[in-house]
Design a protein around this motif. Sequence first.
Motif, PDB file in Angstrom:
ATOM      1  N   ASN A  57     -12.694  29.510  31.169  1.00 54.41           N
ATOM      2  CA  ASN A  57     -14.101  29.592  30.795  1.00 54.41           C
ATOM      3  C   ASN A  57     -14.497  28.254  30.188  1.00 54.41           C
ATOM      4  O   ASN A  57     -14.090  27.925  29.091  1.00 54.41           O
ATOM      5  CB  ASN A  57     -14.258  30.724  29.781  1.00 54.41           C
ATOM      6  CG  ASN A  57     -15.638  30.791  29.221  1.00 54.41           C
ATOM      7  OD1 ASN A  57     -16.545  30.143  29.699  1.00 54.41           O
ATOM      8  ND2 ASN A  57     -15.803  31.584  28.191  1.00 54.41           N
ATOM      9  N   ARG A 179     -21.825  30.693  36.006  1.00 56.74           N
ATOM     10  CA  ARG A 179     -21.792  32.149  35.925  1.00 56.74           C
ATOM     11  C   ARG A 179     -23.096  32.768  36.408  1.00 56.74           C
ATOM     12  O   ARG A 179     -23.865  33.332  35.639  1.00 56.74           O
ATOM     13  CB  ARG A 179     -21.518  32.591  34.503  1.00 56.74           C
ATOM     14  CG  ARG A 179     -20.093  32.408  34.159  1.00 56.74           C
ATOM     15  CD  ARG A 179     -19.781  33.239  32.960  1.00 56.74           C
ATOM     16  NE  ARG A 179     -19.177  32.433  31.946  1.00 56.74           N
ATOM     17  CZ  ARG A 179     -19.446  32.521  30.670  1.00 56.74           C
ATOM     18  NH1 ARG A 179     -20.328  33.366  30.242  1.00 56.74           N
ATOM     19  NH2 ARG A 179     -18.828  31.761  29.827  1.00 56.74           N
ATOM     20  N   ASP A 282     -29.726  50.805  32.856  1.00 53.39           N
ATOM     21  CA  ASP A 282     -30.927  50.682  32.017  1.00 53.39           C
ATOM     22  C   ASP A 282     -32.211  50.551  32.831  1.00 53.39           C
ATOM     23  O   ASP A 282     -33.041  49.683  32.575  1.00 53.39           O
ATOM     24  CB  ASP A 282     -30.826  49.452  31.097  1.00 53.39           C
ATOM     25  CG  ASP A 282     -29.574  49.465  30.257  1.00 53.39           C
ATOM     26  OD1 ASP A 282     -29.063  50.569  30.032  1.00 53.39           O
ATOM     27  OD2 ASP A 282     -29.117  48.400  29.843  1.00 53.39           O
ATOM     28  N   PRO A 289     -19.905  41.363  36.533  1.00 54.01           N
ATOM     29  CA  PRO A 289     -19.384  40.030  36.247  1.00 54.01           C
ATOM     30  C   PRO A 289     -18.342  39.603  37.289  1.00 54.01           C
ATOM     31  O   PRO A 289     -17.797  40.441  38.016  1.00 54.01           O
ATOM     32  CB  PRO A 289     -18.746  40.171  34.871  1.00 54.01           C
ATOM     33  CG  PRO A 289     -18.936  41.546  34.424  1.00 54.01           C
ATOM     34  CD  PRO A 289     -19.623  42.323  35.475  1.00 54.01           C
TER      35      PRO A 289
ATOM     36  N   LEU B 245     -11.099  31.771  27.436  1.00 52.96           N
ATOM     37  CA  LEU B 245     -11.110  33.107  28.031  1.00 52.96           C
ATOM     38  C   LEU B 245     -12.525  33.452  28.472  1.00 52.96           C
ATOM     39  O   LEU B 245     -13.494  32.970  27.887  1.00 52.96           O
ATOM     40  CB  LEU B 245     -10.627  34.132  27.001  1.00 52.96           C
ATOM     41  CG  LEU B 245      -9.177  33.991  26.591  1.00 52.96           C
ATOM     42  CD1 LEU B 245      -8.871  34.871  25.399  1.00 52.96           C
ATOM     43  CD2 LEU B 245      -8.266  34.355  27.733  1.00 52.96           C
ATOM     44  N   PRO B 246     -12.664  34.271  29.514  1.00 51.55           N
ATOM     45  CA  PRO B 246     -14.008  34.568  30.013  1.00 51.55           C
ATOM     46  C   PRO B 246     -14.814  35.399  29.017  1.00 51.55           C
ATOM     47  O   PRO B 246     -14.289  36.313  28.387  1.00 51.55           O
ATOM     48  CB  PRO B 246     -13.754  35.361  31.291  1.00 51.55           C
ATOM     49  CG  PRO B 246     -12.387  35.884  31.145  1.00 51.55           C
ATOM     50  CD  PRO B 246     -11.626  34.915  30.312  1.00 51.55           C
ATOM     51  N   THR B 247     -16.089  35.054  28.878  1.00 48.94           N
ATOM     52  CA  THR B 247     -16.938  35.806  27.963  1.00 48.94           C
ATOM     53  C   THR B 247     -18.106  36.446  28.706  1.00 48.94           C
ATOM     54  O   THR B 247     -19.028  36.945  28.066  1.00 48.94           O
ATOM     55  CB  THR B 247     -17.490  34.895  26.862  1.00 48.94           C
ATOM     56  OG1 THR B 247     -17.972  33.714  27.463  1.00 48.94           O
ATOM     57  CG2 THR B 247     -16.458  34.572  25.844  1.00 48.94           C
ATOM     58  N   ALA B 248     -18.055  36.412  30.035  1.00 45.19           N
ATOM     59  CA  ALA B 248     -19.170  36.971  30.808  1.00 45.19           C
ATOM     60  C   ALA B 248     -19.409  38.451  30.488  1.00 45.19           C
ATOM     61  O   ALA B 248     -20.555  38.856  30.282  1.00 45.19           O
ATOM     62  CB  ALA B 248     -18.934  36.749  32.288  1.00 45.19           C
ATOM     63  N   PRO B 249     -18.363  39.308  30.419  1.00 45.32           N
ATOM     64  CA  PRO B 249     -18.624  40.713  30.106  1.00 45.32           C
ATOM     65  C   PRO B 249     -19.278  40.893  28.737  1.00 45.32           C
ATOM     66  O   PRO B 249     -20.136  41.754  28.558  1.00 45.32           O
ATOM     67  CB  PRO B 249     -17.244  41.356  30.127  1.00 45.32           C
ATOM     68  CG  PRO B 249     -16.386  40.455  30.910  1.00 45.32           C
ATOM     69  CD  PRO B 249     -16.929  39.085  30.675  1.00 45.32           C
ATOM     70  N   GLN B 251     -21.220  38.701  27.183  1.00 43.07           N
ATOM     71  CA  GLN B 251     -22.625  38.286  27.293  1.00 43.07           C
ATOM     72  C   GLN B 251     -23.449  39.425  27.879  1.00 43.07           C
ATOM     73  O   GLN B 251     -24.556  39.719  27.424  1.00 43.07           O
ATOM     74  CB  GLN B 251     -22.737  37.077  28.225  1.00 43.07           C
ATOM     75  CG  GLN B 251     -22.003  35.864  27.746  1.00 43.07           C
ATOM     76  CD  GLN B 251     -22.925  34.874  27.095  1.00 43.07           C
ATOM     77  OE1 GLN B 251     -24.094  35.163  26.894  1.00 43.07           O
ATOM     78  NE2 GLN B 251     -22.410  33.722  26.737  1.00 43.07           N
ATOM     79  N   HIS B 252     -22.884  40.036  28.903  1.00 42.97           N
ATOM     80  CA  HIS B 252     -23.576  41.120  29.579  1.00 42.97           C
ATOM     81  C   HIS B 252     -23.797  42.283  28.613  1.00 42.97           C
ATOM     82  O   HIS B 252     -24.884  42.867  28.558  1.00 42.97           O
ATOM     83  CB  HIS B 252     -22.744  41.551  30.779  1.00 42.97           C
ATOM     84  CG  HIS B 252     -23.401  42.580  31.632  1.00 42.97           C
ATOM     85  ND1 HIS B 252     -24.626  42.376  32.200  1.00 42.97           N
ATOM     86  CD2 HIS B 252     -23.001  43.807  32.010  1.00 42.97           C
ATOM     87  CE1 HIS B 252     -24.967  43.452  32.889  1.00 42.97           C
ATOM     88  NE2 HIS B 252     -23.997  44.330  32.784  1.00 42.97           N
ATOM     89  N   ARG B 255     -26.473  41.498  26.136  1.00 40.39           N
ATOM     90  CA  ARG B 255     -27.780  41.560  26.791  1.00 40.39           C
ATOM     91  C   ARG B 255     -28.242  43.011  26.927  1.00 40.39           C
ATOM     92  O   ARG B 255     -29.395  43.343  26.658  1.00 40.39           O
ATOM     93  CB  ARG B 255     -27.650  40.908  28.170  1.00 40.39           C
ATOM     94  CG  ARG B 255     -28.901  40.802  28.939  1.00 40.39           C
ATOM     95  CD  ARG B 255     -29.678  39.564  28.540  1.00 40.39           C
ATOM     96  NE  ARG B 255     -31.017  39.592  29.082  1.00 40.39           N
ATOM     97  CZ  ARG B 255     -32.015  40.294  28.565  1.00 40.39           C
ATOM     98  NH1 ARG B 255     -31.825  41.014  27.476  1.00 40.39           N
ATOM     99  NH2 ARG B 255     -33.198  40.276  29.108  1.00 40.39           N
ATOM    100  N   ARG B 256     -27.307  43.877  27.313  1.00 42.84           N
ATOM    101  CA  ARG B 256     -27.664  45.285  27.469  1.00 42.84           C
ATOM    102  C   ARG B 256     -27.995  45.914  26.134  1.00 42.84           C
ATOM    103  O   ARG B 256     -28.927  46.707  26.008  1.00 42.84           O
ATOM    104  CB  ARG B 256     -26.503  46.053  28.113  1.00 42.84           C
ATOM    105  CG  ARG B 256     -26.467  45.906  29.608  1.00 42.84           C
ATOM    106  CD  ARG B 256     -25.414  46.795  30.195  1.00 42.84           C
ATOM    107  NE  ARG B 256     -25.844  48.179  30.261  1.00 42.84           N
ATOM    108  CZ  ARG B 256     -25.091  49.150  30.746  1.00 42.84           C
ATOM    109  NH1 ARG B 256     -23.888  48.885  31.198  1.00 42.84           N
ATOM    110  NH2 ARG B 256     -25.532  50.379  30.789  1.00 42.84           N
TER     111      ARG B 256
END
Lengths: 354, 282
Positions: A57, A179, A282, A289, B245-249, B251-252, B255-256
Amino acid sequence: MFDQEIYVTFLWTVSGALLALLGSTGIFVSLLVQRRVERLQDVLEEFLELPYFENKNLTGPMANLVRKYQMYYLFPHGPSQTLLFYLDFTLALIGGIWMFVLLQGLQPPLGNQLVIQGLLLFLIAGNFLLFRRLLQHSINPTGNELFNAIIPPPDQLRSVSYLSRYVNVSVRSMIQQARLALVIQPDGELRLKEELSFDDFFYILSAPGLALWAWGELRLQFPADPITKKPVPLQRNIEIPLAGTSAPALSETISSLTITFWIFALGEKHPIQYRFILDREDGGFHSRPFPENTVQSQIVYQVEQKKLRILKGMELLTGMSAFLDDLWWDGERYYTQTPAKGVPCRCLRMPEIR
Amino acid sequence: MNEFVCLRQWILNFRRLLAMPASEEKSLPPCASSTVQLYPYCLLDKPAVPLPDRLAVADSKTEADASIPEPSVPLLADHAYLDLGSTLPTVEQLCSADEPRCDRLDLALDQLLEVMVQQRWSRLRAGINELLKDYLRSLLGLSAPGTFPGLAHSPAPSYSNTGESTHCPAPDPDELTRRYMDILSLIFEYCQSSRFPYRDSLWGYFSDCLRSVGLTLAEHRQWSALAVLITETAAMGRQAAREGLPTAPLQHLLRRLESACLSGNAPEIAQLAKNLRFTLEV
């Protein structure tokens, strides 16, 4: 009063000495400038090496490097203006001395020869101006057309086309750090989300479930901050509206959608293909992802005269065959949900940071 | 006994440890019999948000479990223990005898760290899952599965309140959340050591579980607990981003949660989630 002959000789030597001093300080200035250019190129190289660590990342480090690059790029104007003042003053003094000496030697019968002599003097003066300009650019090597090709301005670092054309890095792994994600909002607007705002590429989007096609050139403009006046090379968390989908298509009981997204960069011949799977969440749709991204070698394209021409792989784009002749790189975003009619809509909503 | 049964046994023991009442904290209950009836196992990292009734029903219930007499206990039962890290002692306090504090969460942390040292991935994964399920139960005031067999048939408690429980004394949601998140962040800290090989997988599992937990909290309008949860999660996320390490989940998720908070009329939590999302990788 000084002796006339000795005084003129003295003026000659003074102008020579001043030129020598100018030359030697020029060396020091160029050393400083060279160091700065080296720093910039180091940062640039570091930035371009990042995408080789594909599985990490790197969003944070990349944004930080662009910021660091900008810091070195924006040299304060104060010192360079002082330097320029010294330069101008010395050159004017030397020019003045020369003119004075020449006027001393001017003898009254003014003939045709003087025109030729004067012309030569003009050429010399012009040459002086050219060198002054060159020195001015190298004292401040950023933001001028002379050195832009060597030291790109920071906002070029977000341009996919620049990166792929001049620097020849793996665009796929670079853009992976942006991303990308797709969202369909409850009101039916399809948006592309980017963690890092890469731009300057052509895209085609196909959503078979919605009979939707969208294409266009993605070009972002970030004006300098109105308060701090700092330029903004890269933004985080940007959302770009790509298309408006009609509500009936969404109100049906679809639980997930598959959307294909191709990225066409200047300087490549195969597009990068993203395959997004969107789940209902939602009230809207959000892509999962880590979408699968590959280089789609079935499609071959070429860019000529601001237009994208698909040379091979038309069968993947049959749905929008009516528009394949009009893929202009004009910074506009188009979409259609009725490809048979042949009139696309333009997406006019502006990108926003969210 | 084959590996599968061992793993099962471990999970059952761990579950019993989490459900242990305060009075029995010093002695682990005996092992359950191995003849069990299988119910679908509730995994928190599945995309679905766990419904309260799924959490309340034992997902793999044994008769032995039913013998455990009390529901989950209030935390920090023993305030008498003198901790120099948090208090300035008086002479009287130093002279008086204090009872060492040792609650089930400390024991659970020990268990989890032990399986991390042994590099038993499945046990660690199941342990974290059990821990978070236990957290949700304690927070939402649900009884632990199998503890009160009679309660399974009683009407479901009301969830829409602010965490007030009808069955057990309600713990302070902030304190409770902080306690469990401390355990998770200690585990996360350990997983960055070079001796632990499953760092990426563990972080991925953390992200998945925290998504379910966060969305459940939002659904039950536990705003203050949610604020603590996302702050602690973002602290871990920042560390993870530094480690690449990936942080995309994450972030998602933020956001939710932001949109969930906005629609749930908690704008300050939405603002917090947005801030955390923007500063996750700075």
